[in-house]
Design a protein around this motif. Sequence first.
Motif, PDB file in Angstrom:
ATOM      1  N   ASP A  21       6.989  28.700   8.682  1.00 48.26           N
ATOM      2  CA  ASP A  21       7.183  29.164   9.959  1.00 48.26           C
ATOM      3  C   ASP A  21       6.390  28.123  10.895  1.00 48.26           C
ATOM      4  O   ASP A  21       5.329  28.065  10.832  1.00 48.26           O
ATOM      5  N   VAL A  22       7.142  27.947  12.029  1.00 48.46           N
ATOM      6  CA  VAL A  22       6.525  26.791  13.097  1.00 48.46           C
ATOM      7  C   VAL A  22       6.095  27.320  14.350  1.00 48.46           C
ATOM      8  O   VAL A  22       5.830  26.596  15.223  1.00 48.46           O
ATOM      9  N   ARG A  23       5.798  28.696  14.161  1.00 48.11           N
ATOM     10  CA  ARG A  23       5.226  29.320  15.459  1.00 48.11           C
ATOM     11  C   ARG A  23       3.747  28.977  15.605  1.00 48.11           C
ATOM     12  O   ARG A  23       3.140  28.474  14.429  1.00 48.11           O
ATOM     13  N   SER A  24       2.993  29.486  16.599  1.00 47.83           N
ATOM     14  CA  SER A  24       1.743  29.139  16.604  1.00 47.83           C
ATOM     15  C   SER A  24       0.881  30.251  15.519  1.00 47.83           C
ATOM     16  O   SER A  24       1.516  31.044  15.260  1.00 47.83           O
ATOM     17  N   ARG A  65      12.454  26.188  18.168  1.00 45.26           N
ATOM     18  CA  ARG A  65      11.647  25.379  17.525  1.00 45.26           C
ATOM     19  C   ARG A  65      11.854  25.064  16.041  1.00 45.26           C
ATOM     20  O   ARG A  65      11.615  23.817  15.718  1.00 45.26           O
ATOM     21  N   SER A  66      12.545  25.868  15.604  1.00 42.36           N
ATOM     22  CA  SER A  66      12.854  25.587  13.907  1.00 42.36           C
ATOM     23  C   SER A  66      14.062  24.571  14.076  1.00 42.36           C
ATOM     24  O   SER A  66      13.649  23.704  13.119  1.00 42.36           O
ATOM     25  N   ALA A  67      14.800  24.581  14.709  1.00 40.83           N
ATOM     26  CA  ALA A  67      15.895  23.442  15.011  1.00 40.83           C
ATOM     27  C   ALA A  67      15.081  22.080  15.389  1.00 40.83           C
ATOM     28  O   ALA A  67      15.361  21.032  14.703  1.00 40.83           O
ATOM     29  N   GLN A  68      14.138  22.117  16.186  1.00 37.87           N
ATOM     30  CA  GLN A  68      13.331  20.923  16.410  1.00 37.87           C
ATOM     31  C   GLN A  68      12.645  20.317  15.391  1.00 37.87           C
ATOM     32  O   GLN A  68      12.945  19.333  14.991  1.00 37.87           O
ATOM     33  N   ALA A  69      11.903  21.264  14.606  1.00 39.78           N
ATOM     34  CA  ALA A  69      11.111  21.047  13.354  1.00 39.78           C
ATOM     35  C   ALA A  69      11.869  20.511  12.282  1.00 39.78           C
ATOM     36  O   ALA A  69      11.787  19.410  11.771  1.00 39.78           O
TER      37      ALA A  69
END
Length: 102
Positions: A21-24, A65-69
Amino acid sequence: MREMDVEQFAAGRREDMAVVDVRSHEEFVSGHVPGAVNMPLERVITDPGRYAGQELYVICQSGGRSAQAAQALAAAGAQPVSVAGGTAGWISSGRPVDTGAR
């Protein structure tokens, strides 16, 4: 980069799947997919090689954000799958959610 929606992710989900999970941290502790580990996008971008060679599913709030990561991870040799619809889609579909840090 591969992508799948929340329904595909849920249907194919296994206990041994790595879910990042790439959220804050604050977003993560308020509710996340059970079994996910928190690695904020900024950390993924600065150290994408951490997951080199691994298959993993990357999730955020809605999919941006998940696509960027996932792009950064793929460039570093990982095998990421971005989950489109993200945690918001997971929650809105009525699936279980964990809270707190992991």
